[in-house]
Scaffold this motif. Structure first.
Motif, PDB file in Angstrom:
ATOM      1  N   TRP A   3       0.714  -1.340   0.006  1.00  0.00           N
ATOM      2  CA  TRP A   3      -0.035   0.049   0.196  1.00  0.00           C
ATOM      3  C   TRP A   3       0.915   1.169  -0.089  1.00  0.00           C
ATOM      4  CZ3 TRP A   3      -5.400   0.819   1.889  1.00  0.00           C
ATOM      5  CH2 TRP A   3      -6.223  -0.243   1.536  1.00  0.00           C
ATOM      6  N   LEU A  36      -3.770   4.967   1.317  1.00  0.00           N
ATOM      7  CA  LEU A  36      -3.934   5.439   2.785  1.00  0.00           C
ATOM      8  C   LEU A  36      -3.512   6.817   2.512  1.00  0.00           C
ATOM      9  CD1 LEU A  36      -5.268   5.471   5.430  1.00  0.00           C
ATOM     10  CD2 LEU A  36      -2.997   4.458   6.184  1.00  0.00           C
ATOM     11  N   TYR A  88      -8.857  10.957   7.169  1.00  0.00           N
ATOM     12  CA  TYR A  88      -8.265   9.821   6.308  1.00  0.00           C
ATOM     13  C   TYR A  88      -9.162   9.496   5.203  1.00  0.00           C
ATOM     14  CZ  TYR A  88     -11.777   6.362   7.409  1.00  0.00           C
ATOM     15  OH  TYR A  88     -13.048   5.734   7.243  1.00  0.00           O
ATOM     16  N   VAL A  90      -9.166   5.970   2.404  1.00  0.00           N
ATOM     17  CA  VAL A  90      -8.567   4.742   1.878  1.00  0.00           C
ATOM     18  C   VAL A  90      -9.419   4.550   0.281  1.00  0.00           C
ATOM     19  CG1 VAL A  90      -8.854   2.161   2.245  1.00  0.00           C
ATOM     20  CG2 VAL A  90      -8.763   3.883   4.002  1.00  0.00           C
ATOM     21  N   ILE A 110     -11.930  -1.979   7.440  1.00  0.00           N
ATOM     22  CA  ILE A 110     -11.375  -0.501   7.792  1.00  0.00           C
ATOM     23  C   ILE A 110     -11.688  -0.113   8.976  1.00  0.00           C
ATOM     24  CG2 ILE A 110     -11.684   1.901   6.929  1.00  0.00           C
ATOM     25  CD1 ILE A 110     -12.203   0.967   4.107  1.00  0.00           C
ATOM     26  N   HIS A 175     -13.695   7.759   3.082  1.00  0.00           N
ATOM     27  CA  HIS A 175     -12.809   8.585   3.709  1.00  0.00           C
ATOM     28  C   HIS A 175     -13.669   8.993   5.037  1.00  0.00           C
ATOM     29  CE1 HIS A 175     -14.738  12.062   0.800  1.00  0.00           C
ATOM     30  NE2 HIS A 175     -15.583  11.107   1.522  1.00  0.00           N
ATOM     31  N   PHE A 233      -3.265   0.144   9.797  1.00  0.00           N
ATOM     32  CA  PHE A 233      -3.487  -0.590   8.580  1.00  0.00           C
ATOM     33  C   PHE A 233      -2.620  -1.604   8.048  1.00  0.00           C
ATOM     34  CE2 PHE A 233      -6.679   2.867   8.138  1.00  0.00           C
ATOM     35  CZ  PHE A 233      -7.590   2.346   7.241  1.00  0.00           C
TER      36      PHE A 233
END
Length: 284
Positions: A3, A36, A88, A90, A110, A175, A233
């Protein structure tokens, strides 16, 4: 699968939404890795869910008085006041390594990663269980943090993180807002609610909403939250989450989306349906 971790700092509200969508579109096309991202807002903003009505749910005069921009998210959900917070996002493939691909499964995964992050920071985190019936759902409110949704994080029964999701054929964007502090009074002043109800809503919000600095027993630095998210994560996904950069193609797409969508009154004020109609008219 590796990631990418992005810390993009503070941006104008419309650019934040444009960059989230640009990264999602690139992942949808297979040209960007799972990502992320953490970021902030300058100036503060009231973000609305995809289907919310500005005229019915926002006190635009109060937002202007407080210097708060209004922006519509590409995701659903309810209004969020973004100010002193970590946001955040993702972006990841729809199909997970174990083959799962449902909305609930992604929220759960998540949510577990976020819970791992805040456990590392010493918070007593709980994941909200999925609501099973209409009797369990709370009365609707224009504010996101007024109620817990499936697999959202809470401390002492109070919502800590509000999240929303957008899904394509191959990738999803989720998010959410992680408030460091909460100005409950200002939130409800910026929403279109009867003035005589604001104080009641503010008091109720102390029972339903919580911020990081309210939940923590000691101050937590923003960089520590960023690193806890990255490690949370990585641990939950059992995959490396490595610091990276926004690619030039993603920045270019974000700038185009900002100019054509997130900086326009058609999108932010009139709504998603009006914006789609305008795009169709332009294409003719």
């Amino acid at each position: 699968m590796q990631w990418r971790f992005l810390n993009t700092g503070q941006h104008f509200p419309g650019m934040n939404m444009a960059l989230d969508e640009a990264i999602w579109q690139a992942c949808e096309a297979g040209t960007s890795p799972p990502t992320l991202r953490v970021y902030g807002w300058q100036p503060p903003a009231l973000s609305l869910g995809y289907g919310q009505s500005v005229s019915k749910e926002v006190n635009a005069a109060a937002c202007q008085r407080y210097g708060i921009e209004i922006v519509r998210r590409p995701t659903g959900g309810r209004a969020v006041l973004h100010d002193d917070e970590v946001t955040y996002s993702v972006v990841m493939p729809i199909t997970l390594q174990d083959g799962s691909r449902t909305l609930t499964e992604h929220y759960h995964l998540i949510g577990l990663a976020l819970a791992e992050a805040f456990t590392r920071l010493g918070l007593d985190i709980r994941l909200a269980r999925p609501q099973r019936s209409s009797k369990e759902r709370q009365a609707p409110s224009p504010a996101c943090f007024a109620a817990l949704s499936r697999y959202e994080l809470s401390v002492s029964g109070k919502k800590l993180v509000g999240s929303a999701q957008k899904r394509g054929q191959h990738a999803l964007l989720q998010h959410g807002s992680i408030p460091l502090s909460l100005d409950r009074q200002r939130l409800f002043q910026c929403l279109r609610v009867p003035p005589e109800q604001i104080e009641t809503l503010v008091q109720e919000a102390y029972a339903t909403m919580i911020a990081v600095h309210e939940a923590a027993t000691a101050p937590i630095a923003i960089n520590d939250i960023h690193e806890a998210l990255r490690l949370g994560f990585a641990t939950t996904l059992a995959a490396p989450v490595v610091e990276g950069e926004v690619q030039p193609e993603e920045w270019q797409m974000a700038r185009e989306l900002y100019a054509a969508k997130y900086a326009t009154a058609v999108w932010n004020d009139d709504g998603a349906a009006a914006w789609r109609q305008r795009q169709a008219d332009i294409a003719r």
